[in-house]
Design an enzyme around this catalytic site. Structure first.
Site, PDB file in Angstrom:
ATOM      1  N   SER A  31      -0.722  -5.939   4.153  1.00 35.71           N
ATOM      2  CA  SER A  31      -1.581  -7.120   4.050  1.00 35.71           C
ATOM      3  C   SER A  31      -0.812  -8.250   3.397  1.00 35.71           C
ATOM      4  O   SER A  31       0.138  -8.017   2.639  1.00 35.71           O
ATOM      5  CB  SER A  31      -2.815  -6.787   3.212  1.00 35.71           C
ATOM      6  N   TYR A  69      -7.975  -4.635  -3.416  1.00 34.73           N
ATOM      7  CA  TYR A  69      -7.375  -4.445  -2.094  1.00 34.73           C
ATOM      8  C   TYR A  69      -5.901  -4.827  -2.132  1.00 34.73           C
ATOM      9  O   TYR A  69      -5.046  -4.111  -1.607  1.00 34.73           O
ATOM     10  CB  TYR A  69      -8.129  -5.288  -1.066  1.00 34.73           C
TER      11      TYR A  69
END
Length: 257
Positions: free
Chosen positions: A149, A162
């Site tokens: 990510s 996250y």
């Protein structure tokens, strides 16, 4: 058939396991690997979406199977790892795409939030790689592929826990690349930009934010699952044998704009 291109990119004779392969980026990658020739096992939580994906691939002439797996506990991860080898045997390619993306602010993160996110996003890739990579090394070919990510590299749209989990995944990738170097096993990550998937459905409700994110790319649009097909086939195949420990950004230029 072009024999030269086949030697670089064909996955015929290979077996792949794709977690999270019934939706979003994972589904795009599972479809690409299967259509490139790999016998592909999709590991996900929901039977309906698994069956729909497998049916689409088998109707296209691919070899595909599905396994219901819960990656939120150690026991579930290990059970899924064993179930995934039943359809086609030990995998040559592992794609860790399954993920959870809950976004409480840092002061509001609970221990349960932390444990769940790190288990699904980080522990599962570690345990699955630990289970499959020794066999890959024995056979002289293996591909460990992680979906990372932007949050692994920068604070971005409330990264929170996250971002922590994906930063750990990139470190895991580098450690795996080092551990399996010289055995024929590589480990790499694909780094998306903002991709329109069910995982970020809540953010997609903010149309102004979606437009802003698209404008931050150099391509001028947000990503789609199919944008990962070519990159996935490349890092899964023989043509990427000298690429390991690498983060490949598939983000329309968002990260460098």
């Amino acid at each position: 058939m072009n024999a030269y291109l086949d030697s670089l990119f064909s996955l015929h004779g290979r077996t792949a396991v794709v977690t999270g392969g019934s939706s979003g980026i994972g589904r795009g990658i599972a479809s690409a690997l299967a259509r490139a020739g790999a016998a592909t096992v999709i590991v996900a939580r929901g039977r309906e979406r698994i069956d729909a994906t497998v049916r689409e691939l088998t109707d296209a002439g691919c070899r595909a199977a599905g396994v219901i797996g819960d990656l939120s506990t150690r026991a579930g991860i290990l059970a899924a790892a064993e179930a995934a080898v039943e359809p086609f045997g030990e995998p040559d390619i592992l794609v860790n795409s399954a993920g959870i993306n809950i976004r409480p602010s840092i002061p509001e993160i609970t221990e349960q939030d932390w444990d769940l996110t790190l288990t699904v996003n980080t522990l599962a890739p570690f345990l699955l790689g630990q289970r499959y990579a020794p066999g890959m090394a024995e056979r002289g070919f293996g591909r460990l592929i992680h979906i990372s990510s932007q949050q692994a590299h920068r604070a971005f749209v409330s990264s929170g826990i996250y971002g922590v989990s994906k930063g750990a995944v990139e470190s895991l990738m580098r450690s795996e690349a080092e551990a399996w170097g010289g055995t024929g096993v590589t480990s790499n990550t694909l780094v998306p930009g903002f991709v329109l998937t069910p995982l970020n459905a809540r953010l997609q409700e903010d149309t102004a934010k979606i437009a802003e994110l698209a404008a931050r790319t150099m391509i001028g649009r947000n990503g789609l699952p199919d944008d990962f097909a070519g990159a996935a086939v490349f890092v899964a195949g023989a043509g990427s044998s000298y690429v390991t420990g690498h983060s490949l950004f598939v983000d329309g230029g968002l990260s460098v704009h």
